[in-house]
Scaffold this active site. Structure first.
Site, mmCIF file in Angstrom:
data_model
loop_
_atom_site.group_PDB
_atom_site.id
_atom_site.type_symbol
_atom_site.label_atom_id
_atom_site.label_comp_id
_atom_site.label_asym_id
_atom_site.label_seq_id
_atom_site.Cartn_x
_atom_site.Cartn_y
_atom_site.Cartn_z
ATOM 1 N N HIS A 61 0.852 -1.187 0.000
ATOM 2 C CA HIS A 61 0.000 0.000 0.000
ATOM 3 C C HIS A 61 0.885 1.234 0.000
ATOM 4 O O HIS A 61 2.121 1.119 0.068
ATOM 5 C CB HIS A 61 -0.969 0.002 1.189
ATOM 6 C CG HIS A 61 -0.318 0.140 2.530
ATOM 7 N ND1 HIS A 61 0.426 -0.867 3.114
ATOM 8 C CD2 HIS A 61 -0.305 1.165 3.416
ATOM 9 C CE1 HIS A 61 0.863 -0.470 4.296
ATOM 10 N NE2 HIS A 61 0.441 0.765 4.503
ATOM 11 N N ASP A 65 5.508 5.187 5.198
ATOM 12 C CA ASP A 65 6.527 4.346 5.832
ATOM 13 C C ASP A 65 6.819 3.084 5.036
ATOM 14 O O ASP A 65 7.872 2.462 5.219
ATOM 15 C CB ASP A 65 6.133 4.004 7.272
ATOM 16 C CG ASP A 65 4.766 3.353 7.415
ATOM 17 O OD1 ASP A 65 3.829 3.796 6.729
ATOM 18 O OD2 ASP A 65 4.638 2.407 8.211
ATOM 19 N N HIS A 66 5.930 2.707 4.119
ATOM 20 C CA HIS A 66 6.144 1.496 3.322
ATOM 21 C C HIS A 66 6.811 1.771 1.978
ATOM 22 O O HIS A 66 7.199 0.837 1.281
ATOM 23 C CB HIS A 66 4.814 0.774 3.116
ATOM 24 C CG HIS A 66 4.295 0.147 4.366
ATOM 25 N ND1 HIS A 66 4.319 -1.211 4.601
ATOM 26 C CD2 HIS A 66 3.742 0.703 5.482
ATOM 27 C CE1 HIS A 66 3.805 -1.470 5.795
ATOM 28 N NE2 HIS A 66 3.453 -0.315 6.348
ATOM 29 N N ASP A 176 -0.350 -3.903 6.104
ATOM 30 C CA ASP A 176 -1.199 -3.324 7.153
ATOM 31 C C ASP A 176 -2.661 -3.626 6.830
ATOM 32 O O ASP A 176 -3.134 -3.328 5.737
ATOM 33 C CB ASP A 176 -1.017 -1.806 7.217
ATOM 34 C CG ASP A 176 0.359 -1.401 7.712
ATOM 35 O OD1 ASP A 176 1.132 -2.288 8.110
ATOM 36 O OD2 ASP A 176 0.651 -0.191 7.702
#
Length: 286
Positions: A61, A65-66, A176
């Site tokens: 996604h 932070d990813h 997530d």
């Protein structure tokens, strides 16, 4: 066998001991990077993997932070490879990933231009092959199959998980999400489930509402364990710990998961490795 390495087990909050969310999956001769949080290439270097060794980049996604080190992965792969026939990097992610990649390359256009001007053997910008997908089989090469399924991280939408299969071994990477039927279906009978987790009991006690808000779209340790139990997976691998696990607290987190999931539970710092063998998992995927 499939080998899973937790490259980064951290969160959006910088942590001296944990890089941003990222997982490395080795399946046969292929190496997949799932998400690219901050510090990912430093962690990958510690296990002997460079950006130019990657078979594909998989993005669950588009939370910052990813994808924080997307530019680093793209540029480093480009400048550190001396193969004139380097193939484009496959990037597979949810709808929107194409715009993110294109915008990232646009932001790096000065750097790219400088390097092309300075090095005769760099004649074109970094090359990528982007596939936007929300469901279905997205990869089938040399005995490795990757399937995508939707997850529930609303208001982040769409978000996806990946199931990697090779030689009878299988690993699902949830990203997530809160518990949802589509993740149960993707994970059914898998050898391992890599799941991000929060300690809802600790977060709910914080005075800042913005921090408490994260409980609404992440799975708690117990919820992740319940997903693993429902899906009949063999190994539950926890990562992306919020708040960060402090030394000596690992067994507290494991005990919470064990109240729901009675099989193998893996909790570790960055670079923790888990081998997933054929036959692990309770039932075939359905």
């Amino acid at each position: 066998m499939i080998e899973v390495t937790l490259l980064g087990t951290g969160s959006p909050i910088p942590d001296a001991r944990r890089a941003g969310p990222s997982t490395l999956v080795r399946a046969g001769e292929q190496i997949f990077l799932v998400d690219c949080g901050r510090g990912v290439l430093q962690r990958a270097a510690a296990v002997g993997v460079g950006a130019n060794n990657l078979t594909a980049l998989l993005i669950t996604h588009l939370h910052s932070d990813h994808i924080a080190d997307l530019a680093d992965v793209l540029i480093t792969r480009w400048v550190s490879n001396f193969d004139p026939n380097l193939p484009p990097l496959p990037i597979i992610g949810p709808p929107g990933i194409a715009e993110v990649v294109e915008s990232t390359l646009a932001a790096m256009r000065f750097d790219i231009g400088y390097r092309i001007s300075h090095h005769d053997d760099l004649t074109a910008p970094p090359q990528v092959e982007i596939e936007e997908v929300a469901d279905g089989v997205v990869w089938g090469r040399d005995g490795v199959q990757i399937r995508v399924g939707p997850t529930d991280h609303r208001p982040v939408t769409p978000s996806i998980g990946f199931r990697v299969e090779h030689g009878g071994a299988s690993v699902v990477l949830a990203g997530d999400t809160v518990p949802c039927q589509s993740l149960d279906e993707l994970a059914a009978g898998a050898g391992a489930l890599v799941h991000t987790v929060i300690r809802e009991d600790l977060i709910e006690a914080l005075p800042m509402q913005r921090l408490r808000d994260i409980c609404g779209y992440h799975s708690s340790v117990e919820q992740a364990a319940d997903t693993a139990a429902r899906a009949g997976v063999g190994i539950l691998i926890l990562t992306h710990y919020v708040p960060a696990i402090q030394p000596g607290q690992e067994e507290d987190w494991r005990a919470l998961a064990a109240t729901v999931f009675d099989r193998q539970i893996e909790i570790g710092d960055d670079l923790h490795r888990v081998q997933v063998h054929p036959g692990v998992g309770a039932k075939p995927a359905g």
